[in-house]
Design a protein around this motif. Structure first.
Motif, mmCIF file in Angstrom:
data_model
loop_
_atom_site.group_PDB
_atom_site.id
_atom_site.type_symbol
_atom_site.label_atom_id
_atom_site.label_comp_id
_atom_site.label_asym_id
_atom_site.label_seq_id
_atom_site.Cartn_x
_atom_site.Cartn_y
_atom_site.Cartn_z
ATOM 1 N N GLU A 1 4.166 -9.573 3.628
ATOM 2 C CA GLU A 1 2.865 -8.980 3.331
ATOM 3 C C GLU A 1 2.046 -8.692 4.593
ATOM 4 O O GLU A 1 1.516 -7.606 4.761
ATOM 5 C CB GLU A 1 2.069 -9.882 2.383
ATOM 6 C CG GLU A 1 2.621 -9.891 0.960
ATOM 7 C CD GLU A 1 2.657 -8.521 0.313
ATOM 8 O OE1 GLU A 1 1.953 -7.600 0.771
ATOM 9 O OE2 GLU A 1 3.423 -8.349 -0.656
ATOM 10 N N HIS B 1 6.473 -1.111 2.074
ATOM 11 C CA HIS B 1 7.191 -2.111 1.271
ATOM 12 C C HIS B 1 8.539 -1.582 0.755
ATOM 13 O O HIS B 1 9.413 -2.380 0.409
ATOM 14 C CB HIS B 1 6.355 -2.518 0.058
ATOM 15 C CG HIS B 1 5.403 -3.642 0.304
ATOM 16 N ND1 HIS B 1 5.693 -4.727 1.108
ATOM 17 C CD2 HIS B 1 4.149 -3.877 -0.184
ATOM 18 C CE1 HIS B 1 4.657 -5.569 1.100
ATOM 19 N NE2 HIS B 1 3.711 -5.074 0.340
ATOM 20 N N HIS C 1 0.641 0.752 3.389
ATOM 21 C CA HIS C 1 1.093 -0.622 3.092
ATOM 22 C C HIS C 1 2.130 -0.595 1.960
ATOM 23 O O HIS C 1 3.235 -1.119 2.099
ATOM 24 C CB HIS C 1 -0.112 -1.487 2.711
ATOM 25 C CG HIS C 1 0.228 -2.889 2.298
ATOM 26 N ND1 HIS C 1 -0.015 -3.993 3.088
ATOM 27 C CD2 HIS C 1 0.802 -3.376 1.157
ATOM 28 C CE1 HIS C 1 0.393 -5.092 2.463
ATOM 29 N NE2 HIS C 1 0.891 -4.744 1.282
ATOM 30 N N GLU C 2 1.770 0.019 0.852
ATOM 31 C CA GLU C 2 2.684 0.007 -0.302
ATOM 32 C C GLU C 2 3.980 0.776 -0.006
ATOM 33 O O GLU C 2 5.061 0.365 -0.413
ATOM 34 C CB GLU C 2 1.997 0.568 -1.551
ATOM 35 C CG GLU C 2 0.798 -0.251 -2.029
ATOM 36 C CD GLU C 2 1.121 -1.712 -2.333
ATOM 37 O OE1 GLU C 2 2.283 -2.024 -2.610
ATOM 38 O OE2 GLU C 2 0.200 -2.553 -2.261
ATOM 39 N N GLU D 1 4.504 -2.977 -5.034
ATOM 40 C CA GLU D 1 5.642 -2.244 -4.500
ATOM 41 C C GLU D 1 6.848 -2.348 -5.426
ATOM 42 O O GLU D 1 7.038 -3.356 -6.104
ATOM 43 C CB GLU D 1 6.016 -2.807 -3.127
ATOM 44 C CG GLU D 1 6.560 -4.246 -3.129
ATOM 45 C CD GLU D 1 5.472 -5.312 -3.134
ATOM 46 O OE1 GLU D 1 4.290 -4.956 -3.293
ATOM 47 O OE2 GLU D 1 5.808 -6.494 -2.976
HETATM 48 ZN ZN LIG Z 1 1.887 -5.860 -0.168
#
Ligand SMILES: [Zn+2]
Length: 502
Positions: A306, A276, A272-273, A250
């Motif tokens: 995370e 971030h 997910h990314e 990220e």
């Molecule tokens: Zn991550």
């Protein structure tokens, strides 16, 4: 008063003109980049390379890939020494340094510096060092086109011309990786009035259609816009590295992700990314920005940064229509079962796992993987807040509050802040639930949380309890009708086709 104001005006004007200029060119024959760092005004004696890269919590020492820095002042050579792997010291004040940096293999999460005959990928910490005392100045990045004059650049920084970009400070420069080459492709879309680019590069990028990635980007960004009420950047770039090494990393206004095949099934990874951009890059503990690149930045909150990001990847994909609530429950249940088979769960807390990642040096934590445990903790905290507040509040409220407290130039959160907010929003019961989840190495309290949201574990799978209504109804009669939706993630703005261009 007038005189003071005038002086202030001049000072501001002079300060805004000061910049550190980074010029970089590439030489395939030697697999190196030539980097020149020039100060507009002032001088410095100390030049450093980062010891680590934000998002990858281990010491790498990028200085070991730098050869023969040459310092000058007004064009005259200044001799220097090399006190440690990431540190060079000019014997007299210098205003420029030139050095070569070699291509490097990928890290766990990102390629570092890669060059082929038709493109380069550059991750800032692998290539750009800093003159001490000049990190807060504007940084100007000038690229020599590679491999030729028609090269396309995918980068999040604003540009002043095709190959010149500006960053507000060194942190931003370092956090703006780029791909440049003759086959780099870019498609664009707009969400929330903000420009988004989907870029494809890497050894296996040719022929991969970008339409699907544009749609995923639109859906994911739309859900984050709904959750946070804003998108915290002017431009965001999805850097898809097809066939590249490492996983995903990220950045403030971009993420570089290694993709295999045509990227099918990458919705969780992408969500997910992208999440971030909020959680890690804005919502962060004090040690994670502004950064000290010279030593480990220890925090007990990596489970949040995370793991809870991974939980929100599930949530966002349900809200975006990529998976059902049931399939998300099955996948979370499966992670819970796997976690409960790990005997280390009763030895290492999530907080300790986060703090000691620098010792394990493998970015998954010390004994316990804070990705997995943090994801389950996010789920439990969400359920607990929904249960304790009768569905009026959720983890969304904690995430939004943290974002409001840390966004912009505000400092990061203190290590106790997440617990405080959980209790503030979910009530006193959240205190011990948080402690069992985060600071103690004990069984996760999911069994105590589920009944309050009308759910149950059957055969290792968490699901709605068909007989919950009457039992729960005695305690919260008004919620009987709401129960099926109590932990529903749906009901947000439906996804719509948005403007697309390529
Ligand atoms: Zn991550």
């Amino acid at each position: 008063m007038m005189r003071t104001l005038t002086l202030c005006g001049i000072l501001i004007a002079v300060t805004s003109l000061q910049a550190a200029h980074y010029e970089i060119s590439f030489d395939q024959a030697t697999s190196t980049a030539l980097v020149r760092v020039r100060l507009d005004s002032g001088t410095a004696t100390d030049f450093h390379m980062p010891a680590w890269s934000p998002g990858d919590y281990r010491i790498v020492d990028f200085g070991k890939h730098v050869s023969a820095p040459r310092f000058t002042r007004l064009g005259t050579r200044v001799t220097s020494s090399h006190p440690s792997v990431n540190h060079w010291k000019a014997d007299e004040p210098a205003d420029m340094v030139e050095y070569r940096v070699s291509t490097q293999k990928s890290g766990i999460f990102s390629e570092n510096f890669r060059m082929t005959s038709d493109e380069v990928f550059v991750h800032g910490p692998a290539v750009f060092g800093w003159f001490e005392g000049h990190q807060k100045e504007k940084q100007v990045l000038a690229l020599t086109p590679y491999p030729g004059d028609s090269a396309t650049v995918a980068i999040a920084l604003p540009s002043t011309d095709q190959y010149t970009f500006t960053a507000n400070n060194y942190d931003v420069l370092l956090d703006s990786p780029f791909a440049m080459g003759s086959k780099v492709r870019i498609a664009e879309f707009v969400v929330g009035g903000k420009r988004h680019q989907v870029s494809a590069f890497g050894p296996r990028s040719q022929g991969v259609p970008l339409n699907g990635f544009v749609e995923i980007g639109q859906r994911v960004a739309t859900q984050c816009l709904d959750l946070f009420g804003e998108l915290p950047y002017e431009k965001y770039v999805f850097l898809y590295d097809f066939g590249g090494g490492g996983g995903g990393l990220e950045h403030m206004n971009s993420a570089r992700m290694a993709m295999w095949g045509d990227g099918s099934g990458a919705e969780d990874f992408i969500a997910h990314e992208f999440f971030h951009a909020f959680n890690v890059k804005r919502i962060r503990p004090k040690t994670l920005g502004p950064f000290d690149y010279s030593k480990p930045a220890v925090t007990g909150a990596l489970w949040w940064l995370e793991g809870v990001t991974d939980y929100y990847a599930e949530v966002i994909n349900v809200r975006a229509g990529y998976k059902t609530r049931e399939s998300a429950m099955r996948s979370l249940s499966s992670e819970l079962r796997a976690f409960n088979r790990d005997s280390d769960r009763l030895k290492v807390s999530a907080d300790e796992s986060s703090r000691r990642v620098w010792e394990s040096n493998n970015s998954s934590g010390y004994g316990i993987n804070y990705y997995t445990k943090g994801k389950i903790i996010g789920w439990i905290l969400d359920l607990a807040i929904r249960g304790e507040t009768g569905g009026k509040k959720s983890l969304d409220d904690v995430v939004r509050s943290l974002y409001a407290e840390t966004k912009g130039d505000k400092p990061g959160f203190s290590e106790t802040r997440i617990r405080e907010l959980c209790v503030e929003i979910g009530g006193a019961a959240l205190g011990p639930i948080y402690d069992d989840c985060v600071t103690r190495a004990v069984e996760l309290p999911i069994a105590t949380v589920l009944p309050k949201v009308g759910m149950v574990i059957t055969d290792g799978v968490v699901n709605d309890n068909p007989s919950a209504s009457s039992a729960i109804g005695k305690k919260w009669p008004k919620q009987i009708d709401a129960l099926p939706g109590l932990i529903s993630w749906e009901g947000r703005r439906p996804w719509q086709q948005l403007t697309t261009s390529s």
